[in-house]
Write an enzyme that holds these catalytic residues in place. Sequence first.
Site, PDB file in Angstrom:
ATOM      1  N   HIS A  52       0.838  -1.208   0.000  1.00  0.00           N
ATOM      2  CA  HIS A  52       0.000   0.000   0.000  1.00  0.00           C
ATOM      3  C   HIS A  52       0.873   1.258   0.000  1.00  0.00           C
ATOM      4  O   HIS A  52       0.573   2.248  -0.673  1.00  0.00           O
ATOM      5  CB  HIS A  52      -0.910  -0.037   1.229  1.00  0.00           C
ATOM      6  CG  HIS A  52      -1.654   1.244   1.464  1.00  0.00           C
ATOM      7  ND1 HIS A  52      -1.257   2.162   2.415  1.00  0.00           N
ATOM      8  CD2 HIS A  52      -2.773   1.745   0.890  1.00  0.00           C
ATOM      9  CE1 HIS A  52      -2.098   3.182   2.406  1.00  0.00           C
ATOM     10  NE2 HIS A  52      -3.023   2.952   1.495  1.00  0.00           N
ATOM     11  N   GLU A  55       2.157   1.930  -3.423  1.00  0.00           N
ATOM     12  CA  GLU A  55       1.074   2.509  -4.236  1.00  0.00           C
ATOM     13  C   GLU A  55       0.996   4.018  -4.016  1.00  0.00           C
ATOM     14  O   GLU A  55       0.789   4.793  -4.958  1.00  0.00           O
ATOM     15  CB  GLU A  55      -0.250   1.836  -3.891  1.00  0.00           C
ATOM     16  CG  GLU A  55      -1.454   2.396  -4.616  1.00  0.00           C
ATOM     17  CD  GLU A  55      -2.641   2.595  -3.696  1.00  0.00           C
ATOM     18  OE1 GLU A  55      -3.236   3.695  -3.731  1.00  0.00           O
ATOM     19  OE2 GLU A  55      -2.977   1.653  -2.939  1.00  0.00           O
ATOM     20  N   HIS A  56       1.133   4.462  -2.763  1.00  0.00           N
ATOM     21  CA  HIS A  56       1.151   5.899  -2.476  1.00  0.00           C
ATOM     22  C   HIS A  56       2.371   6.574  -3.102  1.00  0.00           C
ATOM     23  O   HIS A  56       2.278   7.638  -3.711  1.00  0.00           O
ATOM     24  CB  HIS A  56       1.196   6.129  -0.957  1.00  0.00           C
ATOM     25  CG  HIS A  56      -0.145   6.140  -0.304  1.00  0.00           C
ATOM     26  ND1 HIS A  56      -0.547   7.140   0.551  1.00  0.00           N
ATOM     27  CD2 HIS A  56      -1.180   5.273  -0.365  1.00  0.00           C
ATOM     28  CE1 HIS A  56      -1.764   6.886   0.992  1.00  0.00           C
ATOM     29  NE2 HIS A  56      -2.164   5.750   0.457  1.00  0.00           N
ATOM     30  N   GLU A 132      -3.653   8.010   8.093  1.00  0.00           N
ATOM     31  CA  GLU A 132      -4.709   7.184   7.489  1.00  0.00           C
ATOM     32  C   GLU A 132      -5.081   6.032   8.418  1.00  0.00           C
ATOM     33  O   GLU A 132      -6.263   5.695   8.577  1.00  0.00           O
ATOM     34  CB  GLU A 132      -4.226   6.655   6.136  1.00  0.00           C
ATOM     35  CG  GLU A 132      -5.285   5.899   5.358  1.00  0.00           C
ATOM     36  CD  GLU A 132      -4.795   5.414   4.000  1.00  0.00           C
ATOM     37  OE1 GLU A 132      -5.602   4.789   3.280  1.00  0.00           O
ATOM     38  OE2 GLU A 132      -3.614   5.640   3.662  1.00  0.00           O
TER      39      GLU A 132
END
Length: 425
Positions: A52, A55-56, A132
């Site tokens: 993840h 991906e950022h 997040e």
Amino acid sequence: MTQPVRDIEKAELSNGLVVVSEKMPHVRSVSVGIWLGTGSRGESPERNGIAHFIEHMVFKGTAKRTAEQIAQSVDSVGGMLDAFTAKEMTCFSAKVLDEHLPVAFDVISDLVLRPLFDEADIVKERQVVLEEIKMDEDNPEYLIHEMFTQKFWRGHPLGLPILGTPETVSQFSSSAVRECFDSWYAPNNTVITAAGNLEHDRLVDLVEREFGGAPRGAAETVRTPPETHHGIEHRNKKELEQMHLVMGVPSYPLAHERRYAASLLNIILGGGMSSRLFQNIRERRGLAYSIGSDLSPYTDAGVLSVYAGTSRESAGELIRLVMEEFQRIQGEAVSVEELRRAKDHLKGSMMLSLESTSSRMSNLARQAMYLHKFITLDEMLASIEKVTREEILEIARDFFAKGRVALTVLGNLNGFEARIELVKS
């Protein structure tokens, strides 16, 4: 009525990258996606969340574009740019007018081929992802599902949170990010799909230009099927007004031959407003505003889960009613009318979902990555029609056999623990 034949074409580059397209000449848009066959399931516990995080990070800048230029490239042609990380895949996609396909593909291919992974950006993005994680911890519906997943798949990568943990994310370095990126973002671990008003050969030319020279990666690590863990888990969170509950049982992998029957069972149980759980618990008794069931299938495993949010006073009765519905659906065949409604529901939602280019693009990717073949809509509809009441009953007896239910509860548990023990019976 016979459905129009889907115009699907497939090609494979010499380095193993697969390209699939579906021509939809009646639309003016194109959706294109780059799918990597690795998500959080490919991580070690020490690097949990790094898929993840990558991906950022690719959006923070590439050798060709700054972060602002990445956003402007697609915005300037009225398109949409998106990405997500799941348990078993990562996707980067764009939707644009058909004439802008070369622009969209140039941007998303740039993301997965030439990210910079600047150390200063990594430091900043670690903080973003930590925020997040805090945000999701404050969301009880997200948190209860995460608690359930971690318990149900305990000791297996499927149980790891996609976002990672504050401890793991805080340790991510540029070398770790680059190592995982180089291992996972290989052409033989990549599927590119597109749907809309496009020509397959033109798409293959675009792919060949960007990816043709990329070297194959190492052979994929063999995945170990998970074991499931049942029983009860609860967490006290006194500030919550509601009790949040997830109850689940093992189900089938995504490519299982009985996947359509399992979907029908889910629809009958809690997959819509006419489902048993919604009608009995919300409409007739008013015990919950939100209640429903869902299927989460993976390569070699799956789970059918029921979620509900209710008052502390009603939680015990709600658990009892869900358990009774589990027993009822495995004790007697569903009615002819129920099965008919479920079939029409599934067929209708399937056909409606294939009206958009983005949905068809995603459907192509799932079929290429999980089924390794392409099934026509008529074949899907015929498979749904073949499901019988007896098959639904067999599956229900398999899924809801004694001792297979896992329960997770989140809320103000003061004095409540003893009331949730009934799931063990």
